[in-house]
Structures are given as C-alpha cells and as structure tokens.
Design an enzyme around this catalytic site. Structure first.
Site, PDB file in Angstrom:
ATOM      1  N   ASP A  84       9.935   8.715 -18.776  1.00 42.25           N
ATOM      2  CA  ASP A  84      10.446   7.906 -17.723  1.00 42.25           C
ATOM      3  C   ASP A  84      10.211   6.683 -17.962  1.00 42.25           C
ATOM      4  O   ASP A  84       9.701   6.229 -18.518  1.00 42.25           O
ATOM      5  CB  ASP A  84       8.481   9.014 -16.255  1.00 42.25           C
ATOM      6  CG  ASP A  84       9.153   8.220 -14.704  1.00 42.25           C
ATOM      7  OD1 ASP A  84      10.261   8.369 -14.909  1.00 42.25           O
ATOM      8  OD2 ASP A  84       7.951   7.863 -14.146  1.00 42.25           O
TER       9      ASP A  84
ATOM     10  N   HIS B   3      11.691  -2.660  -7.626  1.00 45.00           N
ATOM     11  CA  HIS B   3      10.904  -2.537  -7.823  1.00 45.00           C
ATOM     12  C   HIS B   3       9.231  -3.089  -9.207  1.00 45.00           C
ATOM     13  O   HIS B   3       8.516  -3.188  -8.751  1.00 45.00           O
ATOM     14  CB  HIS B   3      11.173  -1.091  -8.884  1.00 45.00           C
ATOM     15  CG  HIS B   3       9.398  -0.238  -8.682  1.00 45.00           C
ATOM     16  ND1 HIS B   3       8.488   0.361  -8.030  1.00 45.00           N
ATOM     17  CD2 HIS B   3       9.234   0.334 -10.399  1.00 45.00           C
ATOM     18  CE1 HIS B   3       7.665   0.824  -8.716  1.00 45.00           C
ATOM     19  NE2 HIS B   3       8.516   0.980 -10.133  1.00 45.00           N
TER      20      HIS B   3
ATOM     21  N   ARG C 136       0.489  -9.759 -10.655  1.00 45.88           N
ATOM     22  CA  ARG C 136       0.871 -10.671 -11.646  1.00 45.88           C
ATOM     23  C   ARG C 136       1.075 -12.089 -11.304  1.00 45.88           C
ATOM     24  O   ARG C 136       1.260 -13.574 -11.754  1.00 45.88           O
ATOM     25  CB  ARG C 136       0.864 -10.745 -13.107  1.00 45.88           C
ATOM     26  CG  ARG C 136       0.361 -10.156 -14.246  1.00 45.88           C
ATOM     27  CD  ARG C 136       1.434  -9.222 -15.449  1.00 45.88           C
ATOM     28  NE  ARG C 136       2.686  -9.155 -14.999  1.00 45.88           N
ATOM     29  CZ  ARG C 136       3.401  -7.689 -14.582  1.00 45.88           C
ATOM     30  NH1 ARG C 136       2.821  -6.824 -14.790  1.00 45.88           N
ATOM     31  NH2 ARG C 136       4.587  -7.082 -14.541  1.00 45.88           N
TER      32      ARG C 136
ATOM     33  N   GLU D  27       7.343   8.323  -6.964  1.00 43.66           N
ATOM     34  CA  GLU D  27       8.183   7.454  -6.674  1.00 43.66           C
ATOM     35  C   GLU D  27       8.827   7.845  -6.750  1.00 43.66           C
ATOM     36  O   GLU D  27       9.615   9.344  -7.406  1.00 43.66           O
ATOM     37  CB  GLU D  27       7.602   7.255  -8.363  1.00 43.66           C
ATOM     38  CG  GLU D  27       6.563   6.055  -8.783  1.00 43.66           C
ATOM     39  CD  GLU D  27       5.882   5.728  -9.759  1.00 43.66           C
ATOM     40  OE1 GLU D  27       6.801   5.660 -10.636  1.00 43.66           O
ATOM     41  OE2 GLU D  27       5.978   4.787  -9.868  1.00 43.66           O
TER      42      GLU D  27
ATOM     43  N   GLU E 187      12.723   8.459  -7.738  1.00 45.80           N
ATOM     44  CA  GLU E 187      13.936   8.696  -8.961  1.00 45.80           C
ATOM     45  C   GLU E 187      15.274   8.949  -9.221  1.00 45.80           C
ATOM     46  O   GLU E 187      15.029  10.661  -7.605  1.00 45.80           O
ATOM     47  CB  GLU E 187      12.937   8.659 -10.078  1.00 45.80           C
ATOM     48  CG  GLU E 187      11.753   7.913 -10.066  1.00 45.80           C
ATOM     49  CD  GLU E 187      11.194   8.131 -11.644  1.00 45.80           C
ATOM     50  OE1 GLU E 187      11.575   8.139 -12.816  1.00 45.80           O
ATOM     51  OE2 GLU E 187       9.260   7.519 -11.572  1.00 45.80           O
TER      52      GLU E 187
ATOM     53  N   ASP F 264       8.280  11.368  -9.344  1.00 44.77           N
ATOM     54  CA  ASP F 264       6.966  11.333  -9.970  1.00 44.77           C
ATOM     55  C   ASP F 264       6.331  11.088  -9.906  1.00 44.77           C
ATOM     56  O   ASP F 264       5.360   9.684  -9.227  1.00 44.77           O
ATOM     57  CB  ASP F 264       7.724   9.901 -11.301  1.00 44.77           C
ATOM     58  CG  ASP F 264       6.333   9.971 -11.737  1.00 44.77           C
ATOM     59  OD1 ASP F 264       6.464  10.701 -12.856  1.00 44.77           O
ATOM     60  OD2 ASP F 264       6.405   8.258 -12.464  1.00 44.77           O
TER      61      ASP F 264
ATOM     62  N   ARG G 297      -2.329   6.003  -8.541  1.00 47.71           N
ATOM     63  CA  ARG G 297      -2.321   4.808  -8.934  1.00 47.71           C
ATOM     64  C   ARG G 297      -3.726   4.013  -8.832  1.00 47.71           C
ATOM     65  O   ARG G 297      -4.114   2.527 -10.264  1.00 47.71           O
ATOM     66  CB  ARG G 297      -2.198   4.052  -7.787  1.00 47.71           C
ATOM     67  CG  ARG G 297      -0.879   3.828  -7.185  1.00 47.71           C
ATOM     68  CD  ARG G 297       0.075   3.475  -7.900  1.00 47.71           C
ATOM     69  NE  ARG G 297       1.468   4.130  -7.134  1.00 47.71           N
ATOM     70  CZ  ARG G 297       3.335   3.808  -7.861  1.00 47.71           C
ATOM     71  NH1 ARG G 297       2.206   3.265  -9.278  1.00 47.71           N
ATOM     72  NH2 ARG G 297       4.103   4.191  -8.142  1.00 47.71           N
TER      73      ARG G 297
ATOM     74  N   GLN H 291      -4.119   5.069 -12.986  1.00 44.14           N
ATOM     75  CA  GLN H 291      -3.112   4.148 -13.793  1.00 44.14           C
ATOM     76  C   GLN H 291      -3.594   3.262 -14.391  1.00 44.14           C
ATOM     77  O   GLN H 291      -3.861   2.739 -14.967  1.00 44.14           O
ATOM     78  CB  GLN H 291      -2.077   4.091 -13.307  1.00 44.14           C
ATOM     79  CG  GLN H 291      -1.118   3.564 -13.284  1.00 44.14           C
ATOM     80  CD  GLN H 291       0.602   3.780 -13.008  1.00 44.14           C
ATOM     81  OE1 GLN H 291       0.531   4.380 -11.834  1.00 44.14           O
ATOM     82  NE2 GLN H 291       1.315   2.734 -13.497  1.00 44.14           N
TER      83      GLN H 291
ATOM     84  N   TYR I  56      -4.237   2.106 -17.680  1.00 44.88           N
ATOM     85  CA  TYR I  56      -3.035   1.657 -18.790  1.00 44.88           C
ATOM     86  C   TYR I  56      -3.062   0.846 -20.076  1.00 44.88           C
ATOM     87  O   TYR I  56      -1.951   1.270 -20.078  1.00 44.88           O
ATOM     88  CB  TYR I  56      -2.242   1.424 -17.590  1.00 44.88           C
ATOM     89  CG  TYR I  56      -2.258   0.047 -17.174  1.00 44.88           C
ATOM     90  CD1 TYR I  56      -3.243  -0.207 -15.743  1.00 44.88           C
ATOM     91  CD2 TYR I  56      -1.141  -0.751 -17.672  1.00 44.88           C
ATOM     92  CE1 TYR I  56      -3.385  -1.616 -15.809  1.00 44.88           C
ATOM     93  CE2 TYR I  56      -1.196  -1.966 -17.021  1.00 44.88           C
ATOM     94  CZ  TYR I  56      -2.267  -2.513 -16.502  1.00 44.88           C
ATOM     95  OH  TYR I  56      -1.929  -3.202 -16.265  1.00 44.88           O
TER      96      TYR I  56
ATOM     97  N   LYS J 140       0.193  10.100 -14.478  1.00 41.90           N
ATOM     98  CA  LYS J 140       1.494  10.782 -13.584  1.00 41.90           C
ATOM     99  C   LYS J 140       1.760  12.026 -14.690  1.00 41.90           C
ATOM    100  O   LYS J 140       2.528  12.330 -14.606  1.00 41.90           O
ATOM    101  CB  LYS J 140       2.549   9.592 -14.559  1.00 41.90           C
ATOM    102  CG  LYS J 140       2.473   8.119 -13.531  1.00 41.90           C
ATOM    103  CD  LYS J 140       2.558   6.916 -14.198  1.00 41.90           C
ATOM    104  CE  LYS J 140       2.995   6.020 -13.652  1.00 41.90           C
ATOM    105  NZ  LYS J 140       4.510   6.083 -11.972  1.00 41.90           N
TER     106      LYS J 140
ATOM    107  N   THR K  29       5.294  16.388 -11.356  1.00 41.27           N
ATOM    108  CA  THR K  29       6.691  15.219 -11.994  1.00 41.27           C
ATOM    109  C   THR K  29       7.704  16.660 -10.509  1.00 41.27           C
ATOM    110  O   THR K  29       7.501  18.023 -11.309  1.00 41.27           O
ATOM    111  CB  THR K  29       7.166  15.358 -12.481  1.00 41.27           C
ATOM    112  OG1 THR K  29       6.502  14.300 -13.786  1.00 41.27           O
ATOM    113  CG2 THR K  29       8.520  14.493 -12.431  1.00 41.27           C
TER     114      THR K  29
ATOM    115  N   THR L 147      11.644   4.267 -10.836  1.00 43.84           N
ATOM    116  CA  THR L 147      11.456   4.072  -9.231  1.00 43.84           C
ATOM    117  C   THR L 147      12.784   3.433  -8.571  1.00 43.84           C
ATOM    118  O   THR L 147      12.788   2.564  -9.030  1.00 43.84           O
ATOM    119  CB  THR L 147      10.376   3.233  -8.739  1.00 43.84           C
ATOM    120  OG1 THR L 147       8.980   3.994  -8.994  1.00 43.84           O
ATOM    121  CG2 THR L 147      10.261   3.460  -7.133  1.00 43.84           C
TER     122      THR L 147
ATOM    123  N   GLU M  72       4.642   0.128  -2.697  1.00 47.87           N
ATOM    124  CA  GLU M  72       5.243  -1.182  -2.297  1.00 47.87           C
ATOM    125  C   GLU M  72       5.333  -1.110  -0.502  1.00 47.87           C
ATOM    126  O   GLU M  72       5.392  -2.055  -0.255  1.00 47.87           O
ATOM    127  CB  GLU M  72       6.646  -0.659  -3.013  1.00 47.87           C
ATOM    128  CG  GLU M  72       7.005  -1.590  -4.366  1.00 47.87           C
ATOM    129  CD  GLU M  72       8.282  -1.256  -5.309  1.00 47.87           C
ATOM    130  OE1 GLU M  72       8.254   0.262  -5.383  1.00 47.87           O
ATOM    131  OE2 GLU M  72       9.262  -1.734  -5.449  1.00 47.87           O
TER     132      GLU M  72
HETATM  133 CA    CA Z   1       7.911   6.165 -12.723  1.00 52.04          CA
END
Ligand code: CA
Length: 424
Positions: free
Chosen positions: A134, A141, A150, A207, A209, A241, A245, A248, A252, A261, A265, A358, A372
């Site tokens: 992926d 995105h 951030r 997501e 995709e 996908d 969250r 993750q 991560y 993830k 899928t 995404t 988002e």
């Molecule tokens: Ca993805």
C-alpha cells in the site's frame, strides 16, 4: 479492423450509455452461478457476464500453446501469458461481441451458454493476490494527515516529495466487494490513558484507493524502466483500505501500520485493463523537486477517473455521497510506484496488488477518508435524517463507484462495497 477502444463500436448485447461495461471496457472477473458453481473467468458486457471458459472450450478464443486458461478460479493464469496475449484476447472478445458479427449473435444455443445475466452471477475475488503493498501517494491526503498530526509547517515528511512512500500489507485478507468486514480489535491507548488496553476499534475508517494489478513478474535483483513497469501492469480495481485509526496511532511508531490495516482490504470484482483506460491517460501534477532519474516519467501515467464514495447507515434506505474526487490528482503514478518497488531488487509477482494510497483532491468534498472528512473526529459529518458520523459504526455500508467518462459511453469499475459487523 477497428481498435477495441474505438468509441463508435457497438455490441449486439444492449448496453445503457450509463453502464460501466460497454464494449470499449471488457473488464475481467471471476464468477459462478447456481447452475455452474465452479468459478471461472468472465468479461462484463452491459448487464451480462460473457463466460470466457465457454468461448475458449468452443475454440472461439485461442490462447495456444496455453489452454484451459479461463476455466480457473482467478485471472492469474491469463495474466501470466503477457501483454501481447492480453491485447490479442481483448481484440478477439470485442470482435465476437460486435453488433455486426453474426458468429455469437446468431448462435442461439451458444449465446445462451456464453452470456449469463449478471444478476444471476456470484462474483468472486478476481485475482489470487500474491502480495499486497500500500502506497501513500496523494499529496493532498498526506498533507491533510500531516497538518492534523504535526501542524502546517511539518505536514509532509522530508522524504515524501522524493519517493512514493509505502509499506508491505497483507494479501491474506484482501476480499471481494460484498464481503462483510468485522470491526477489528487491537491495542488502544488514547492520549488520555496511561496504559494500553485491548478491545474493539473505536475509530474505524475507510480509505478510497485504486489498486494496480501486476500481471507480469520481475526478477529479483533487477530494476525496472518506466516502459518495463508499464508493460507489467495488467489493470486496475477500486480498493478500500479499511483502517483502524486508534490502533494505528498507538502501534505505528517506528515501523508504520501493522494490525491497523491488516484485518481487511476490499476490492471491486472487475479488473479494468490498462488498455481500456488508455484513452483517459493524462499528465499528473508537476513534480517539484524533479524526481531522481530512475523515477522520471517520459509519458503521462495518470488517468482521468472519477470516484464517488457513499455511506449508508443501517437506518438509511440509500447511501449519502460523502466524497467525489478523481484519480488524476495522485502525485506519484502507479508506474512510478512499481519502478520504486523494484528499485532495491525486490521481485514482483503475477497477482501482486499495489494500493495507490488514499485519493484526496484539493477541495474539502474531495477527501478520501473519514479521518480527513471529520478532521480527526472534530467535525462530524451530516448524513441526513439527523444521522451524524465521525468514524464508522456497526451496520454502516461503504460503497465506491469509479468511471472514466468517454463521449457517449463510460469505462467503469462497478462497485466496491463493504458493511461493518460488530467486533467478535
Ligand atoms: Ca492506505
């Protein structure tokens, strides 16, 4: 004889102008029926599936020296035959379906065997997925996510503009549209908690995709040129996908997403060939700074492909559109992703699936994930009837549609749908 992409071609099979499957498309899938429960390969035309195993066994499609290529539960054996055979076969199928070709049209017995109403067909996973990778290739995105976590000044990581960022996902849980998706469980540690706990995901997301289906292998230790990479691409599917969250967010660091993830899928059942998308090829966004020489592109490798996402809560009769965007916005093309994937000497296999990342566009209504759309849960989305969402709830159904608009016809992907069921 005219090319199978010729917009003036017509089939003797009736096709509505709004259908995803005119004679200019001819995507491949795998299907079975109640009367014929063994899955085999078919092509979509209008509201029908053309049974390619029947045509091959009747000698109407010649794949020699290979045989029984379509009497298979995946399109992998066909993909392994290579791009020349892909083109020749598509041209032959197109020829057999033309309005002025009596061969199949006037053979009532054969037509009854070879053309199956799509409503009677059960569609299966079209590819035996060898590996799933992926990517993260939409600048919009990556910027949205970066701003959320951030801040504006560090939105894109320093490597992002220099290579297609990706991670190795799981092939084992790639499923076809219509497969229910069980809410995953995992380790959760919201910022307010001192220690992690284990339980159902509370921030379940989708997501939007596209997936690239790789139809030819590359050798371990070898790099790919742009042209070689392009030749290896058989076609495209829509891909959801699914993402947890909260799982993750805790897991991560430092190696990227893992269980967040890995649980599911979803892909659309029809693989639209690269050749069918050829008329819709366009340049992607200008890449600045210029990519390193091995990632340079001599030709346009993006596609003008519209994408819609609808969300239907269990209490709703029909879905509410929550996003409309376009595959053309992707910063890194599928060809660049494949070139980069093999650049270390990583071998690619027939049946590999590469998620685009995404797909979000520049506008607010073009965001391809709830993360988002709800801006990390701070701006609930109104679905109508008083129903609001930040993330997905049990019983919610997500549905994607995608198509390239031609003059009087569309080359479409059908649907990829998945409904959330409660955690175990
Ligand atoms: Ca993805």
């Amino acid at each position: 004889m005219s090319h199978p992409n010729d917009p003036s071609l017509r089939s003797f099979v009736p096709v509505d102008p709004a259908s995803d499957f005119p004679i200019q498309n001819l995507p491949y899938g795998v299907f079975s029926t109640a009367a014929s429960p063994t899955p085999s390969v078919g092509a979509a035309i209008g509201d029908y599936v053309l049974d390619l195993a029947v045509l091959e066994s009747e000698g109407l499609i010649d794949l020699a020296p290979a045989f029984d290529v379509f009497a298979q539960p995946s399109i992998n054996a066909f993909m392994a035959l290579g791009p020349e055979m892909w083109s020749r076969t598509r041209a032959r199928i197109s020829e057999l379906l033309r309005h002025d070709n009596p061969h199949l049209r006037d053979n009532k017995m054969l037509r009854a065997r070879a053309l199956v109403p799509m409503a009677q067909a059960k569609l299966h996973l079209p590819i035996a997925v060898a590996g799933y990778t992926d990517f993260y290739s939409s600048k919009e995105h990556a910027t949205n996510v970066g701003v959320m976590f951030r801040g504006k000044d560090n939105a894109l990581q320093p490597n992002w503009l220099h290579m297609p960022i990706g991670y190795n996902g799981r092939a084992s849980t790639v499923v076809v549209s219509g497969t229910k998706v069980r809410r995953p469980r995992g380790q959760l540690k919201p910022p307010s908690a001192d220690v992690p706990s284990f339980g159902p995901c509370k921030r379940l997301d989708f997501e939007l995709e596209m997936g690239v289906v790789i139809g030819q292998p590359s050798a371990m230790g070898e790099m790919l040129t742009e042209a070689q990479a392009e030749d290896m691409i058989f076609g495209f599917v829509m891909l959801n996908d699914w993402s947890a969250r909260d799982i993750q967010q805790w897991e991560y660091v430092p190696l990227g997403p893992f269980q967040a993830k890995a649980f599911a899928t979803s892909i659309s059942p029809w693989v639209v060939t690269r050749e069918a998308l050829e008329p819709f090829r366009i340049h992607g966004p200008v890449q600045d700074p210029a990519p390193l020489p091995y990632l340079k592109q001599a030709q346009p490798n993006n596609y003008d492909l519209q994408l819609d996402v609808a969300l239907r809560a269990a209490a709703m009769n029909e879905g509410s559109r929550i996003c409309r965007t376009n595959f053309k916005y992707m910063y890194w093309s599928s060809v660049q992703q494949l070139v980069h994937h093999a650049s270390s000497g990583c071998a690619m296999n027939v049946g590999d699936l590469l998620g685009s990342g995404t797909i979000s566009g520049p506008e607010k209504d073009q965001r391809g994930s709830l993360l988002e759309i709800s801006w990390n849960g701070t701006e609930p989305l109104e679905l109508g009837g008083g129903i609001k969402r930040t993330f997905l709830e049990d019983g919610d159904s997500l549905s994607f549609h995608g198509w390239c608009q031609g003059d009087g016809y569309r080359v479409g992907f059908g649907e990829v749908e998945g409904t959330i069921t409660p955690a175990a």
